[in-house]
Motif scaffolding. Structure first.
Motif, PDB file in Angstrom:
ATOM      1  N   ALA A   6      41.053  37.355  27.818  1.00  0.00           N
ATOM      2  CA  ALA A   6      40.851  35.923  27.630  1.00  0.00           C
ATOM      3  C   ALA A   6      41.765  35.072  28.500  1.00  0.00           C
ATOM      4  O   ALA A   6      41.594  33.854  28.583  1.00  0.00           O
ATOM      5  CB  ALA A   6      41.059  35.552  26.160  1.00  0.00           C
ATOM      6  N   LEU A  71      48.095  36.953  23.795  1.00  0.00           N
ATOM      7  CA  LEU A  71      48.038  35.493  23.890  1.00  0.00           C
ATOM      8  C   LEU A  71      48.397  34.929  22.525  1.00  0.00           C
ATOM      9  O   LEU A  71      47.532  34.706  21.679  1.00  0.00           O
ATOM     10  CB  LEU A  71      46.631  35.035  24.294  1.00  0.00           C
ATOM     11  CG  LEU A  71      46.204  35.244  25.744  1.00  0.00           C
ATOM     12  CD1 LEU A  71      44.705  35.030  25.889  1.00  0.00           C
ATOM     13  CD2 LEU A  71      46.964  34.299  26.662  1.00  0.00           C
ATOM     14  N   PRO A  74      46.469  30.957  21.730  1.00  0.00           N
ATOM     15  CA  PRO A  74      45.193  30.841  22.464  1.00  0.00           C
ATOM     16  C   PRO A  74      44.862  29.392  22.803  1.00  0.00           C
ATOM     17  O   PRO A  74      45.014  28.492  21.976  1.00  0.00           O
ATOM     18  CB  PRO A  74      44.178  31.411  21.469  1.00  0.00           C
ATOM     19  CG  PRO A  74      44.974  32.331  20.607  1.00  0.00           C
ATOM     20  CD  PRO A  74      46.320  31.680  20.470  1.00  0.00           C
TER      21      PRO A  74
END
Length: 314
Positions: A6, A71, A74
């Motif tokens: 991501a 992460l 996010p």
């Protein structure tokens, strides 16, 4: 070592390049022309400088084997990446030329800011353990140092000032048992203490780390072992509630303060300019002490502090 899917492409590329045959060549196309790398003691600007500094402070394998990146925030801007080692615990920070600590220690988040083309414009290191609210700013030259009484590793109370006088100078060092910077500078600092013992200079070294937030190596038992082995030239104190570190505004290990006879800060900073150069022999500290003992202000009363973050309880 793989960045989360991501993460933006440039951020993934930076992390994945750690295992490339030529990490610098793999990273160069990912950088903006005016990229900044904020890593102590001074920022680097431009691809050449950023790649050169990153290769020194973050060489291939710098976080050990089997590191995973996450992460934790996010969608954050800048993008925050955090490294964890096997078992989900914090990872080692490896400093070139210094031994790897025998236990895991807190590393840092890497923050990536991107430009409009998706290239990396800024990389910033941030400690996992953020400084708590209410921590004072670091004492600076000219500030009166707050008094304290702390126990040594055997529970004996030790005051900042001994009797009615603190002597001609007092050195206070926030340190610990595992930080590679503290270990790297340790022998140099002890030698300064020994060299000034006959001048009445007091050396007080303080461990303010919370073992629960960092590593068991910062527990009092390990501190006692080091004292018993003769590793400290002077008292090794325990700031268990971290009140002294907070009141002094200390944030790193090692962090050095030199006080004059009146208890005023005359120097705040690092022992010397490079933990990897033993021949420097803690010259910044030595110069500051020489000035104080001569009754004058140091030529360099304040320098950048380079080290691991204090591991705060909250």
């Amino acid at each position: 070592m793989t960045a989360p899917a991501a993460a933006p492409e440039a951020v993934r590329g930076w992390i994945d390049a750690d295992t490339a045959a030529d990490p610098a060549a793999a990273r160069r196309p990912l950088l903006a022309p005016e990229v900044v790398f904020e890593f102590p003691p001074t920022p680097s600007v431009g691809p050449d400088a950023v790649l050169a500094q990153s290769s020194m402070v973050m060489p291939p394998g710098w976080l050990g084997d089997d590191v995973e990146w996450a992460l934790p925030e996010p969608g954050a801007d800048p993008v925050v990446l955090r490294a964890t080692g096997p078992g989900g615990g914090p990872v080692h920070v490896r400093v070139p030329g210094l031994p790897v600590p025998p236990e895991p220690m807190a590393a840092m988040d890497l923050l990536f800011s991107l430009d409009g083309t998706g290239r990396i414009a800024r990389i910033t290191g941030r400690a996992h353990h953020v400084h708590p609210q209410g921590t004072a700013r670091a004492l600076r030259p000219g500030d009166p140092a707050p008094g304290f009484v702390l126990p040594d590793v055997h529970g004996t109370p030790v005051p900042l000032r001994s009797g009615t006088s603190a002597g001609p100078a007092t050195v206070v060092i926030f340190t610990c048992n595992h930080c590679p910077y503290s270990l790297g500078w340790h022998d140099r600092l002890q030698q300064v203490a020994r060299d000034h013992a006959d001048r009445g200079v007091r050396f007080l070294q303080i461990n303010a780390n919370d073992p629960a937030a960092g590593t068991v190596l910062d527990g009092v038992e390990r501190s006692r072992e080091r004292v018993a082995a003769g590793e400290f030239a002077g008292p090794y104190l325990v700031d268990a509630d971290q009140s002294v570190a907070r009141s002094w505004g200390a944030r790193y290990t090692p962090e050095v303060f030199v006080l004059d006879a009146a208890g005023t800060v005359a120097y705040h900073g690092a022992p010397d300019a490079d933990v990897g150069e033993p021949d420097l022999a803690a010259d910044l500290l030595r110069d500051a002490l020489a000035a104080v003992l001569d009754g004058r202000a140091p030529d360099r009363p304040e320098t950048d502090v380079l080290g691991c973050s204090i591991k705060w309880s909250s």
